[in-house]
Design an enzyme around this catalytic site. Structure first.
Site, short mmCIF file in Angstrom:
data_model
loop_
_atom_site.label_atom_id
_atom_site.label_comp_id
_atom_site.label_asym_id
_atom_site.label_seq_id
_atom_site.Cartn_x
_atom_site.Cartn_y
_atom_site.Cartn_z
N LYS A 90 0.81 -1.23 0.00
CA LYS A 90 0.00 0.00 0.00
C LYS A 90 0.84 1.28 0.00
CE LYS A 90 -4.48 -1.53 1.48
NZ LYS A 90 -4.34 -2.94 1.92
N GLU A 112 -9.61 7.12 3.77
CA GLU A 112 -10.49 6.27 4.57
C GLU A 112 -9.82 4.91 4.67
OE1 GLU A 112 -10.70 3.98 1.47
OE2 GLU A 112 -11.10 6.10 1.16
N SER A 378 1.49 -9.96 -0.91
CA SER A 378 1.19 -8.53 -0.79
C SER A 378 1.58 -7.91 0.55
CB SER A 378 -0.30 -8.30 -1.05
OG SER A 378 -1.10 -9.10 -0.19
#
Ligand SMILES: *Cc1c(COP(=O)(O)O)cnc(C)c1O
Length: 395
Positions: A90, A112, A378
């Protein structure tokens, strides 16, 4: 067909677009008109690439797992996004968008978050670049994800509870959109996956595409070929998958596999397998497949992994599914758990529960002995230790 990028209106086939309230037009239009020029500029790329290398720790290794390869009688490589700063992919996107916001002259960032992973990545990027950071989070999620809430606060972010509706991710999205409408000139909204109105799906995919760029280079270096036979990734909104697939989607010899969260089972009523259960609808500003009732009410998804617990899927992936360019598997909670424990014991790597869904494809699909299979790991499993411990205590 070009599977990689949307058309000028943000469509991948019939999926995508920008379905937003009129009040947001100026913000979204500004982004649509400027994002490519800014992020492709030499100035931006120099700064971004330097941070990816020396701050995030890229390139992440492409690791040939001898043990998994032996077990499944094929050649398995893991793309180690778990080794990035903050523990997952991310940060690639959060950092890119925070830099973009600076170039746009915005000093206030909103985001968010559901599980808190995107909130932590955004708060990290904002701390680094000296940007104000406000993270909206459902009140229930704030209780469920206390360690990540603490991280965000320590990083200087303000965490604002969303107290309406089911008090989870979709309510936090609504709060963030409301904030953006009220602060159009000072604020950039960092969306955390390949979802949202055009240009966000393309913007996020481009920032994550470093994953497949590196896979190509690293495979070439290690075995003298640039393309694997298969790439596999888990899909929540779809950002790590978009990054893993990006440089391969237009190369037909590479087969693409996406793993969705089946939850307790596709037919159980507690699932997040959007391609199996979804229908055409509009969610969070774009048209895609959405888990919804016949009259368009979003159905609450379920997955053991908070990062895959999303009732939609990015428009790029909806198109890959519809065109049958990618094969989709639905992986249930127990199957993901088993794969997480298997990898830990075999290779000494504790994966994120999300990533374990991608690993579980190995139990569902038979690969040939000389196939080259790349799986995107990930994220790391630190954040999931409570879940893993609860399983261990029953063993
Ligand atoms: C958030 C998250 C995901 C799911 O998000 P995508 O946008 O689908 O990539 C997957 N893995 C990890 C480790 C995550 O934190």
């Amino acid at each position: 067909m070009n599977y990689k990028n949307p058309d000028n209106n943000g469509y991948y086939g019939e999926f995508g677009g920008a379905f937003i309230p009129e009040m947001l037009y100026p913000n979204v239009k500004e982004l649509q008109e400027q994002y490519l020029e800014i992020i492709e500029s030499e100035d931006f790329q120099n700064e971004y690439q330097e941070l990816l290398k020396n701050y995030v720790g890229r390139a992440t290794p492409l690791y040939f797992s001898r043990n998994l390869s032996e077990k499944y009688q094929t050649n398995i490589y893991l793309k180690r996004e778990d080794l990035n700063h903050t523990g997952a992919h991310k940060i690639n996107n959060a950092l890119g968008q925070a830099l973009l916001a600076k170039k746009l002259g915005k000093h206030r960032i909103i985001a968010e978050t559901g599980a808190g992973q995107h909130g932590v990545a955004t708060a990290t990027a904002c701390a680094l670049l000296g940007l104000e950071c406000i993270v909206y989070m459902g009140e229930i999620d704030i209780q469920r994800q206390a360690p990540n809430v603490a991280r965000m606060k320590m990083l200087g972010a303000k965490v604002v509870p969303a107290t309406s509706g089911s008090k989870t991710l979709k309510d936090a999205v609504n709060e963030a959109l409301r904030d953006w409408i009220n602060h159009p000139t000072t604020t950039h909204y960092i969306i955390g996956s390949v979802v949202g109105p055009h240009p966000f799906p393309d913007l996020v995919a481009r920032f994550q595409s470093v994953i497949s760029k590196e896979i190509k280079e690293q495979l070439h270096e290690q075995i003298g070929r640039k393309n694997p036979d298969y790439v596999i990734a888990c899909v929540g909104g779809g950002s790590n998958a978009a990054g893993t697939f990006y440089h391969f989607v237009n190369e037909p010899e590479v087969k693409i596999i996406a793993a969705e969260a089946g939850g307790l089972g596709v037919d159980s009523g507690k699932s997040a397998a959007t391609t199996f259960l979804g229908t055409l609808g509009v969610l969070h500003g774009s048209q895609s497949l959405v888990m919804q009732t016949e009259d368009g009410q979003v159905i609450e998804p379920h997955s053991i992994s908070a990062g895959l617990d999303y009732p939609g899927i990015g428009p790029m992936h909806a198109n890959l599914f519809k065109e049958k360019r990618a094969e989709f598997f639905s992986i249930n909670d127990d199957e993901a758990l088993k794969s997480a424990f298997d990898l830990t014991k075999l290779d000494g790597i504790i994966p994120a529960l999300e990533s374990a869904h991608a690993l579980a494809v190995l139990d569902k699909k038979k690969f040939e002995k000389d196939d080259v299979v790349v799986i995107c790991l990930s994220g790391r499993g630190d954040k999931d230790m409570e879940t893993y411990l609860s399983v261990l205590s029953t063993m």
